[in-house]
Enzyme design. Structure first.
Site, mmCIF file in Angstrom:
data_model
loop_
_atom_site.group_PDB
_atom_site.id
_atom_site.type_symbol
_atom_site.label_atom_id
_atom_site.label_comp_id
_atom_site.label_asym_id
_atom_site.label_seq_id
_atom_site.Cartn_x
_atom_site.Cartn_y
_atom_site.Cartn_z
ATOM 1 N N ASP A 1 10.155 0.636 4.871
ATOM 2 C CA ASP A 1 10.884 0.114 5.310
ATOM 3 C C ASP A 1 12.172 1.441 5.862
ATOM 4 O O ASP A 1 12.444 1.669 7.263
ATOM 5 C CB ASP A 1 12.006 -1.073 3.862
ATOM 6 C CG ASP A 1 10.246 -1.866 3.843
ATOM 7 O OD1 ASP A 1 9.157 -2.093 4.526
ATOM 8 O OD2 ASP A 1 11.318 -2.626 2.968
ATOM 9 N N THR B 1 0.810 -0.903 -0.079
ATOM 10 C CA THR B 1 -0.092 -0.047 0.334
ATOM 11 C C THR B 1 0.739 1.560 -0.051
ATOM 12 O O THR B 1 -0.066 1.935 -0.550
ATOM 13 C CB THR B 1 -1.099 -0.110 1.199
ATOM 14 O OG1 THR B 1 -0.132 -0.100 2.597
ATOM 15 C CG2 THR B 1 -2.057 -0.789 1.200
HETATM 16 C C1 GLA Z 1 9.059 -4.528 0.817
HETATM 17 C C2 GLA Z 1 9.067 -2.875 0.007
HETATM 18 C C3 GLA Z 1 8.320 -1.921 0.523
HETATM 19 C C4 GLA Z 1 7.005 -2.474 0.842
HETATM 20 C C5 GLA Z 1 6.770 -3.997 1.159
HETATM 21 C C6 GLA Z 1 4.926 -5.054 1.057
HETATM 22 O O1 GLA Z 1 9.646 -4.709 1.718
HETATM 23 O O2 GLA Z 1 10.534 -1.984 0.319
HETATM 24 O O3 GLA Z 1 7.897 -0.506 0.207
HETATM 25 O O4 GLA Z 1 6.028 -2.508 -0.522
HETATM 26 O O5 GLA Z 1 7.640 -3.990 0.242
HETATM 27 O O6 GLA Z 1 3.816 -3.927 1.689
#
Ligand code: GLA
Length: 382
Positions: A168, A33
């Site tokens: 993240d 999202t």
């Molecule tokens: C990875 C990406 C994040 C996010 C997740 C899915 O961790 O680095 O930015 O999009 O996948 O939610």
């Protein structure tokens, strides 16, 4: 770990370093999202990337990965991604500092991390964030945490080739112990929600696999979402992301054009809504509801967004038969990594044992497990 890191650095470079850490993250709900302008609900965790660092008087980067016992020397005058190299997460950040006219010299760096790699706990974001935070301090750049998170995200785009959202790096940089972060990825406003799950514990089951199509499939999902937004915005003005889109819009403007993209976007639109429902459930202490939402998210990620895999599905199916597990889902980008499980605290040990047994029988591999402990975001430690 810290003393060993300090000692190691001193033996290599004969000078005393500064020490920094930045944590990995979990995400309670709100998957895929972030790059759609939606909500996410992550938290920083105890496992972290650590670096020891000092300035150099030339333009070189002397980088060392302690656990791999590998070194590489790079020059800030010619930083380029090296396919699959661990140094990309450091060089990518240095490159962003250079592009922002902030990096004025070389540095020595030793990296160590206890975040399992490829487990969906954002070990790469943690490295990017710890390096960004350290360089900001070392070269007195005066950027704030949000700017550093953005910079770390760009490093991932350019040097790791994953067009990730901000979740993240934001969680690693801004995390706080005992708190979840409800982040609105459109406005970047956020609130802390107390991590209060009473008699339950969050446990991660690590599939021990990371399928190789993860990066390309991730970028493809992102493109599919952007394609849908483009189609809708041709008829509905001011639509910038799936955040502003609802199911009737998808049915009218996307379904007739492409059924697969419709399926992908339905997941995202529902998932954004689920984060809101999950926050309400958490605030009301309704963990049964939270658990149900987690199972729904997994179903959507597996059947509609199609980023799960056999191993993740086996783990979620297995715990569905265990009443002490009230919610479970795959976590992170997908195609491997961990499932996140909400388990009655008194039954954690027994459950781990049962699931490990089933996993060994069906997947013929071990199942590392981690109990989630939340932690503070990026910091200097010495
Ligand atoms: C990875 C990406 C994040 C996010 C997740 C899915 O961790 O680095 O930015 O999009 O996948 O939610």
């Amino acid at each position: 770990m810290l003393q060993a890191l300090q000692q190691y650095f001193f033996e290599l470079f004969e000078t005393a370093p500064l020490l920094f850490r930045s944590p990995g993250r979990i995400n309670i709900i709100g998957e895929h999202t972030d790059y759609n302008g939606g909500f996410v609900l992550p938290a920083a965790i105890e496992q972290a990337a650590y670096i020891a660092i000092s300035k150099r008087s030339d333009n070189q980067l002397h980088l060392h990965a302690m656990s791999l016992n590998e070194s590489i020397i790079l020059s800030i005058d010619s930083l380029e991604p090296i396919p699959h190299a661990w140094s990309n997460y450091i060089a990518g950040v240095a490159d962003q500092f250079i592009k922002n006219n902030k990096l004025v010299g070389g540095f020595n760096l030793v990296l160590n991390s206890n975040i399992p790699i490829g487990s969906g706990l954002s070990s790469s974001a943690a490295i990017e964030c710890v390096v960004a935070y350290a360089l900001n301090e070392l070269f007195d750049c005066k950027m704030d945490r949000l700017a550093l998170a953005h910079l770390a995200q760009k490093a991932e785009h350019h040097f790791a080739g994953v067009q990730c959202g901000l979740m993240d790096q934001f969680a690693s940089m801004m995390g706080a112990k005992d708190q979840l972060i409800k982040l609105d990825c459109q406005s970047l406003q956020y609130e802390f929600i107390p991590f209060n799950i009473h008699h339950y514990t969050l446990v991660l089951f690590d599939t021990n696999v990371k399928h190789s199509l993860a990066a390309s499939a991730y970028n493809e999902r992102r493109e599919q979402c952007e394609q849908a937004v483009e189609w809708i915005s041709q008829s509905v003005p001011d639509i910038q992301s799936l955040r502003q889109v609802n199911m009737p819009m998808l049915a009218e403007y996307v379904l007739p054009k492409n059924e697969l993209i419709y399926k992908r976007c339905s997941f995202v639109v529902n998932e954004i809504q689920r984060v809101e429902s999950a926050c309400t459930a958490l605030k009301n202490g309704d963990l049964i509801k939270l658990g149900k939402l987690m199972f729904e998210t997994h179903q959507g990620l597996s059947a509609d967004y199609e980023v799960s895999c056999k191993e993740l599905d086996v783990l979620v199916e297995t715990v569905k038969n265990i009443p002490d597990v009230i919610g479970a889902r795959m976590m992170g980008g997908g195609f491997g990594g961990c499932t996140l499980n909400l388990i009655q605290t008194a039954a954690v040990e027994k459950t781990i044992h049962t699931v490990q047994h089933v996993y060994a029988k069906t997947m013929h591999t071990s199942l590392p497990t981690y109990i989630v402990e939340t932690a503070n975001g990026t910091s200097r430690i010495a």
